[in-house]
Design a protein around this motif. Sequence first.
Motif, PDB file in Angstrom:
ATOM      1  N   UNK A 180       0.827  -1.207   0.000  1.00  0.00           N
ATOM      2  CA  UNK A 180       0.000   0.000   0.000  1.00  0.00           C
ATOM      3  C   UNK A 180       0.865   1.261   0.000  1.00  0.00           C
ATOM      4  N   UNK A 181       1.959   1.209   0.759  1.00  0.00           N
ATOM      5  CA  UNK A 181       2.864   2.355   0.794  1.00  0.00           C
ATOM      6  C   UNK A 181       3.547   2.551  -0.559  1.00  0.00           C
ATOM      7  N   UNK A 182       3.920   1.442  -1.208  1.00  0.00           N
ATOM      8  CA  UNK A 182       4.546   1.545  -2.530  1.00  0.00           C
ATOM      9  C   UNK A 182       3.592   2.194  -3.526  1.00  0.00           C
ATOM     10  N   UNK A 183       2.319   1.826  -3.449  1.00  0.00           N
ATOM     11  CA  UNK A 183       1.326   2.428  -4.338  1.00  0.00           C
ATOM     12  C   UNK A 183       1.174   3.918  -4.046  1.00  0.00           C
ATOM     13  N   UNK A 184       1.223   4.279  -2.763  1.00  0.00           N
ATOM     14  CA  UNK A 184       1.116   5.693  -2.388  1.00  0.00           C
ATOM     15  C   UNK A 184       2.304   6.492  -2.932  1.00  0.00           C
ATOM     16  N   UNK A 185       3.495   5.915  -2.856  1.00  0.00           N
ATOM     17  CA  UNK A 185       4.680   6.609  -3.382  1.00  0.00           C
ATOM     18  C   UNK A 185       4.565   6.795  -4.893  1.00  0.00           C
ATOM     19  N   UNK A 186       4.095   5.751  -5.583  1.00  0.00           N
ATOM     20  CA  UNK A 186       3.908   5.859  -7.034  1.00  0.00           C
ATOM     21  C   UNK A 186       2.912   6.968  -7.362  1.00  0.00           C
ATOM     22  N   UNK A 187       1.848   7.074  -6.556  1.00  0.00           N
ATOM     23  CA  UNK A 187       0.865   8.147  -6.740  1.00  0.00           C
ATOM     24  C   UNK A 187       1.496   9.511  -6.499  1.00  0.00           C
ATOM     25  N   UNK A 188       2.336   9.604  -5.471  1.00  0.00           N
ATOM     26  CA  UNK A 188       3.011  10.869  -5.164  1.00  0.00           C
ATOM     27  C   UNK A 188       3.932  11.287  -6.304  1.00  0.00           C
ATOM     28  N   UNK A 189       4.655  10.324  -6.873  1.00  0.00           N
ATOM     29  CA  UNK A 189       5.538  10.638  -7.999  1.00  0.00           C
ATOM     30  C   UNK A 189       4.732  11.163  -9.191  1.00  0.00           C
ATOM     31  N   UNK A 190       3.574  10.534  -9.451  1.00  0.00           N
ATOM     32  CA  UNK A 190       2.724  10.988 -10.552  1.00  0.00           C
ATOM     33  C   UNK A 190       2.191  12.395 -10.281  1.00  0.00           C
ATOM     34  N   UNK A 191       1.812  12.656  -9.026  1.00  0.00           N
ATOM     35  CA  UNK A 191       1.329  13.999  -8.644  1.00  0.00           C
ATOM     36  C   UNK A 191       2.427  15.041  -8.822  1.00  0.00           C
ATOM     37  N   UNK A 192       3.646  14.676  -8.432  1.00  0.00           N
ATOM     38  CA  UNK A 192       4.762  15.616  -8.553  1.00  0.00           C
ATOM     39  C   UNK A 192       5.016  15.967 -10.019  1.00  0.00           C
ATOM     40  N   UNK A 193       4.977  14.965 -10.863  1.00  0.00           N
ATOM     41  CA  UNK A 193       5.200  15.233 -12.285  1.00  0.00           C
ATOM     42  C   UNK A 193       4.065  16.068 -12.874  1.00  0.00           C
ATOM     43  N   UNK A 194       2.843  15.806 -12.420  1.00  0.00           N
ATOM     44  CA  UNK A 194       1.710  16.613 -12.885  1.00  0.00           C
ATOM     45  C   UNK A 194       1.882  18.058 -12.421  1.00  0.00           C
ATOM     46  N   UNK A 195       2.283  18.223 -11.161  1.00  0.00           N
ATOM     47  CA  UNK A 195       2.481  19.568 -10.633  1.00  0.00           C
ATOM     48  C   UNK A 195       3.553  20.328 -11.369  1.00  0.00           C
ATOM     49  N   UNK A 196       4.654  19.646 -11.707  1.00  0.00           N
ATOM     50  CA  UNK A 196       5.728  20.286 -12.461  1.00  0.00           C
ATOM     51  C   UNK A 196       5.257  20.694 -13.853  1.00  0.00           C
ATOM     52  N   UNK A 197       4.543  19.776 -14.521  1.00  0.00           N
ATOM     53  CA  UNK A 197       4.112  20.033 -15.898  1.00  0.00           C
ATOM     54  C   UNK A 197       3.070  21.131 -15.989  1.00  0.00           C
ATOM     55  N   UNK A 198       2.229  21.242 -14.943  1.00  0.00           N
ATOM     56  CA  UNK A 198       1.110  22.196 -14.985  1.00  0.00           C
ATOM     57  C   UNK A 198       1.278  23.371 -14.029  1.00  0.00           C
TER      58      UNK A 198
END
Length: 229
Positions: free
Chosen positions: A43-61
Amino acid sequence: MSIRQTLIAAAIAAFGLTGAHAAEDKKPNLDRGKTGAPSAGAQAAEAVATAHALARYGDANKDALSLITAARILKETGVRADALKVAKGTEEAAKRSDDALSADAVLERGRALAAGRPDLLALADDVAKASSRGVDRGPQVGRNKVVGSRAWHHYDLRFVGGELAKVYARGDGDSDLDLYVYDERGNLICKDDSPGDEMACAWTPRWTGMFRIRVLNRGIANQYSIVTN
């Protein structure tokens, strides 16, 4: 029964046992009929993967809230920083020297974008003050891994039988990456060879054992992160 017939019968029986053992030795370490309960690590690994995706979205937008939220998730999950080491394969020099996906770096970028927004700056302050969870049982993360053109990386990892295993990997967008998972007997357990460089695999091992995670690069050098429980 003659001696000759007895010897033939014994040989056939021995061959049958050997064949059965050989078949058993090749059985994949995969429970196809069961999805194990997700462990805290999965579950924690999935949360980290979600955080990485959020970070990339935040950078791009240029979205401060996405970056601040990603930083909070990374702190709350308790990441074992750069716990994943490449077991085999050539690792090139990083494309960028900073750890762009660490909680502190993500938060710093979010704070910069939140300038003039007291509400978001206050939220960033709360995240900065929060202490990271203990990382002994946190997800394993490898960041800033650069796999060269047409090259590959291997990771040798142990997963617990009956528990859901998860692996996520995501590159920098420069090339197509593929993800393969093999058990200790060389059986292909899971793969994600879809176009692009965002990949995920999930499976339930039949028994506790070693697995080889393979990241294969189909194009030019790619800097990626990988997360697993």
